[in-house]
Design an enzyme around this catalytic site. Structure first.
Site: not given
Ligand code: CA
Length: 438
Positions: A137, A139, A144, A153, A209, A211, A243, A247, A250, A254, A263, A267, A370, A384
């Site tokens: 997978d 990104y 996203h 962050r 997600e 995708e 996917d 949350r 994760q 992660y 994850k 799926t 995503t 989101e």
């Protein structure tokens, strides 16, 4: 990537439902899926979606008129094996597509023989299009990545490698299921920001997600990279891909090695594979926000920059258990454009995946990541849409959601639409959330 007679928007099929304006499966599409009659123990066979019907290639091999070359391509498909066609690449797909287009178009001499080989889609059980091999997978959705990065962050949403590396992780293929299968809410470890220790229990932040799934056709030998100019020769076709993500599990797990149990509990993939040929009229330039650096040479070609993306419109639909009980239809909660969302193309993902010599194989699957657009209503996840769980979305019946609840059915749909071309669609990628194991 050439547009030919099989894409002619004026083409009509003797299968009447394939000529309806809103069908996902006009004669210009011809996606492959693996199926059998629902409720039967028939052997799986490959079929081609046409309108609201499927051309059963097991029956069509026996009933239709095919050259020796075409019969050789159809034999494994009749046995339910898509991988031999995947491995054979575009030089096999193109003549097969031309023959199927000829056989299904209005006025075909094959009409009487093949009419007996149709199954209504509503009476079919569709499974995975092939046994999925290795699953990776990526990104590629920069909007996203930026939106999610801001939550974790605020000062530094996109890490410096994002501009240069198609970020990805090796996923789990055993838990990829076809559309229509339920998804069980996972149990796992989560730790709130102010908690001193994690707790174990059902995920309270279950998400989806939006995708695309890129299915690999011909593979490469271990130790032999795939140059960007040849990368699309290794792509068989495109599916929708959800996917599902936990949350709360994760963020705790992660770092430093990437997503794991958040994850791998399920799926969902759409059962119809839209081939690279069907997408030929819907190619788009690679769109990158201004100010981003050019990719390194091994990830660049002029053709990829000009045509490497797919102009695919994505939609997310939600139906809660209460809506189902009230007889209320699913509501569309977001839309986005794959061409606008993606920072890297499928060809770049393939070239990058193999640049160190990693061997891709027929039936491997690459997730796009995503595909959110820049606007809030173009979000490809609840994370989101709900601003990290802070702002509930309100549904027409008054219910609210920040994340998915048990009984929610989440459905992805997608289509390609462009002046001068016939609209094609991808069918559905759908799953309903079941309660966690207690
Ligand atoms: Ca993902």
């Amino acid at each position: 990537m050439t547009v030919d007679g099989t894409h002619d928007p004026a083409l009509r099929s003797w299968v009447v439902s394939a000529n309806e304006a809103d069908t996902d499966f006009p004669i210009q599409n011809l996606p492959f899926g693996r199926l059998r009659r629902a409720g039967s123990s028939d052997a799986w066979r490959i079929g081609v979606a046409i309108g609201d019907q499927v051309l059963d290639l097991h029956a069509a091999l026996a009933q239709g008129q095919w050259s020796a070359e075409l019969a050789a391509l159809l034999q494994p498909l009749a046995r339910g094996e898509l991988k031999s066609l995947m491995a054979a690449g575009a030089s096999a797909r193109r003549p097969l597509r031309a023959a199927l287009s000829d056989a299904l178009r209005a006025g075909s001499s094959q009409r009487d023989a093949l009419a007996a080989c149709l199954l209504p889609q509503a009476q079919c059980e569709l499974t995975l299009p092939c046994a999925i091999g290795d699953y990776t997978d990526f990104y590629t959705g920069i909007h996203h990545a930026t939106a999610v990065g801001k939550m974790f962050r605020p000062d530094n949403p996109l890490l410096p490698n994002y501009d240069w590396v198609p970020i990805g992780y090796h996923g789990r293929s055993s838990s990829i299921v076809p559309s229509g299968n339920a998804i069980r809410r996972p149990n796992g470890q989560a730790k709130g920001p102010s908690a001193s220790a994690p707790v174990f229990g059902p995920s309270e932040r279950l998400d989806y997600e939006v995708e695309l799934g890129f299915l690999i056709g011909p593979g490469n030998e271990l130790g032999t990279p795939i140059p960007i100019a040849q990368a699309e020769g290794h792509l068989f076709g495109v599916t929708l891909f959800n996917d599902w993500s936990a949350r709360d599990i994760q963020p705790w797990e992660y770092q430093p090695l990437g997503p794991f149990l958040s994850k791998n509990f399920g799926t969902t993939i759409s059962p119809w594979v839209v081939t690279l040929e069907a997408l030929a009229p819907f190619r788009a330039p690679l769109q990158r926000p201004a100010g981003r650096p050019d990719p390194l040479p091994y990830l660049h070609s002029e053709n990829n920059r000009a045509h490497g993306a797919f102009d695919i419109q994505l939609e997310t639909w939600l139906q809660t258990a209460a809506m189902r009980e009230e007889g209320a239809a699913a509501v569309r909660i977001a839309t986005s454009s794959a061409a606008e969302a993606g920072f890297w193309t499928a060809a770049q993902l393939i070239a990058h995946h193999a640049c160190g010599g990693c061997n891709l194989q027929p039936g491997d699957l690459l997730g796009s990541g995503t595909l959110s657009g820049p606007a809030p209503e173009q979000a490809g996840s609840m994370l989101e849409l709900s601003a990290g769980g802070k702002k509930a979305i309100r549904l027409p019946n008054g219910e609210e959601r920040t994340f998915l609840r048990d009984g929610d059915t989440l459905t992805l749909r997608a289509y390609c639409e462009r002046a001068g071309a016939r609209r094609i669609g991808f069918g559905e990628c759908s799953g309903t959330v079941l309660p966690a194991v207690s």
